[in-house]
Write an enzyme that holds these catalytic residues in place. Structure first.
Site, PDB file in Angstrom:
ATOM      1  N   TYR A 170       0.831  -1.201   0.000  1.00 37.55           N
ATOM      2  CA  TYR A 170       0.000   0.000   0.000  1.00 37.55           C
ATOM      3  C   TYR A 170       0.874   1.264   0.000  1.00 37.55           C
ATOM      4  O   TYR A 170       0.601   2.231  -0.727  1.00 37.55           O
ATOM      5  CB  TYR A 170      -0.907  -0.033   1.223  1.00 37.55           C
ATOM      6  CG  TYR A 170      -1.934   1.058   1.316  1.00 37.55           C
ATOM      7  CD1 TYR A 170      -2.997   1.129   0.416  1.00 37.55           C
ATOM      8  CD2 TYR A 170      -1.866   2.004   2.335  1.00 37.55           C
ATOM      9  CE1 TYR A 170      -3.962   2.124   0.528  1.00 37.55           C
ATOM     10  CE2 TYR A 170      -2.826   3.001   2.451  1.00 37.55           C
ATOM     11  CZ  TYR A 170      -3.868   3.054   1.542  1.00 37.55           C
ATOM     12  OH  TYR A 170      -4.813   4.039   1.659  1.00 37.55           O
ATOM     13  N   LYS A 209       0.780   4.085  -2.957  1.00 38.20           N
ATOM     14  CA  LYS A 209       0.374   5.456  -2.681  1.00 38.20           C
ATOM     15  C   LYS A 209       1.513   6.449  -2.888  1.00 38.20           C
ATOM     16  O   LYS A 209       1.290   7.573  -3.344  1.00 38.20           O
ATOM     17  CB  LYS A 209      -0.188   5.566  -1.255  1.00 38.20           C
ATOM     18  CG  LYS A 209      -1.532   4.871  -1.073  1.00 38.20           C
ATOM     19  CD  LYS A 209      -2.587   5.395  -2.034  1.00 38.20           C
ATOM     20  CE  LYS A 209      -3.986   4.902  -1.684  1.00 38.20           C
ATOM     21  NZ  LYS A 209      -5.000   5.369  -2.663  1.00 38.20           N
TER      22      LYS A 209
END
Length: 307
Positions: A155, A159
Site C-alpha cells: 500500500y 500510494k
C-alpha cells in the site's frame, strides 16, 4: 452549483470515501459515473445520487485493467457526451509484514491502486486532450504513502507511486489545461472502526453526533464527508491554478504536503569515501528524518475499555 454541466468519473465509489466524493460532485451539479465491483453496491450508490436529484450511471468492473479504464471513459462520453473530472479512488488492502507478504498480496494492491490509477488517468487524459477543454485529475493518496506504515509495504509503495505520477502529470498536462493533484484523506473507515484508539470517534459518528475535538482538530480525523469538499473544489474552475500538489484533509484540518527536498547538504573535495562517511556522516547530516506516524495519547475522557 459550481460543477453544472461537468461530467465526472469516480472509481471505487460504491461506498465509503468514494461514495462521499461522488455524492458531493453530484451535489455541485456534475453528472457522475459511479464504479464498483459489486452490482448491487453500485446500484445503491447511483440511487443515492438520483434520489437526491442528481445524475449518475454505474459501471461495474474491477479497476486495474486498461479495458476497465476504457469502459469508464466510453460510458461517460456515451451517456453524458463529455468528460471533465476523474477521481481515482478504487483500492484494496492486503496488510501483512514484509516477511509474510506474498506475491499475490503485493501484486493485487499494486494492480488496483497504482496500475489502476495509471490506466484510468491515461485514458481520461487522452480523451480530455482530444476534447480540448481542459480537465481535472484527482488521485487519492494516503498518509502511508507519505510516511510509511507498519504492515503496508504494498500500500505504501502504491500510494507513494501515485504522488510521483501526479507530479509528472502536472507537468505533462499543463499545456492542455488539465490539472493533476493528490488528495491525502484522513477519515473514518471500516478499518479505523476496528481500532480502540478511534472508538470514541466511531461511536459519535454512528450516533450522528460530532466527533470529539481531539479527533477533528488534534488528529485531523473526521468523516468521509469532511474530505469530499476538497475533491469538489479541486474539480472546479476555482482550482484551475492548483496542480501537482499533495493536499491533506480530515476533520477540521487542511494541509499542504511538501515535495521532497534535501534537508542537509555537505560537500567534500574529492568525494565521499567510506572512511570519510564513517568519520563525518552524523555531523554533516544532523538529525535523521522520522518514519511512520505517531499519535498522541488519548485524553482520559476518550479512553475506552479494551477486551
Amino acid at each position: 452549483m459550481s460543477l453544472n454541466g461537468k461530467v465526472a468519473i469516480v472509481t471505487g465509489s460504491g461506498r465509503g470515501l468514494g461514495l462521499a466524493y461522488a455524492q458531493e460532485l453530484a451535489r455541485q451539479g456534475a453528472s457522475v459515473i459511479v464504479n464498483d465491483v459489486d452490482e448491487a453496491t453500485a446500484a445503491a450508490a447511483v440511487a443515492s445520487i438520483t434520489d437526491a436529484g442528481g445524475n449518475a450511471t454505474a459501471v461495474v468492473a474491477p479497476v486495474g485493467p486498461t479495458e476497465t479504464a476504457k469502459k469508464l471513459v466510453d460510458t461517460a462520453f456515451e451517456t453524458y457526451g463529455r468528460l471533465d473530472i476523474l477521481v481515482t479512488n478504487a483500492g484494496v488492502l492486503r496488510d501483512t509484514v514484509l516477511w509474510k507478504m506474498s506475491d499475490d498480496d503485493f501484486d493485487t494492491v499494486i494492480d488496483v491502486h497504482l496500475r489502476g490509477t495509471f490506466t484510468c488517468v491515461r485514458e481520461a487524459a487522452t480523451r480530455m486532450r482530444e476534447q480540448g477543454e481542459g480537465g481535472r485529475i484527482i488521485c487519492i493518496g494516503s498518509p502511508t504513502g507519505q510516511r510509511g506504515n507498519f504492515g503496508q509495504t504494498n500500500y505504501a509503495a502504491a500510494k507513494a507511486g501515485i504522488v510521483g505520477m501526479v507530479r509528472t502529470w502536472a507537468l505533462e498536462l499543463k499545456r492542455a489545461g488539465i490539472t493533476a493533484n493528490t488528495v491525502i484523506p484522513v477519515a473514518s473507515t471500516a478499518m479505523t472502526a476496528t481500532l480502540p484508539y478511534f472508538a470514541a470517534a466511531v461511536e459519535a459518528e454512528q450516533k450522528g453526533e460530532p466527533m470529539p475535538a481531539f479527533y477533528r482538530h488534534d488528529l485531523g480525523f473526521g468523516t468521509a464527508a469532511d474530505v469530499a469538499g476538497l475533491v469538489a473544489y479541486l474539480a472546479s474552475d476555482a482550482a484551475a491554478d492548483v496542480s501537482g500538489q499533495a493536499i491533506g484533509i480530515g476533520g477540521d484540518r487542511l494541509q499542504l504536503w511538501s515535495h521532497p527536498e534535501p534537508v542537509a547538504t555537505a560537500y567534500r573535495e574529492g568525494g565521499w569515501t567510506y572512511e570519510a562517511l564513517r568519520e563525518s556522516f552524523a555531523a554533516e547530516v544532523g538529525e535523521l528524518q522520522s518514519v511512520g506516524e505517531s499519535f498522541p495519547p488519548l485524553p482520559d475522557e476518550l479512553q475506552r475499555p479494551t477486551a
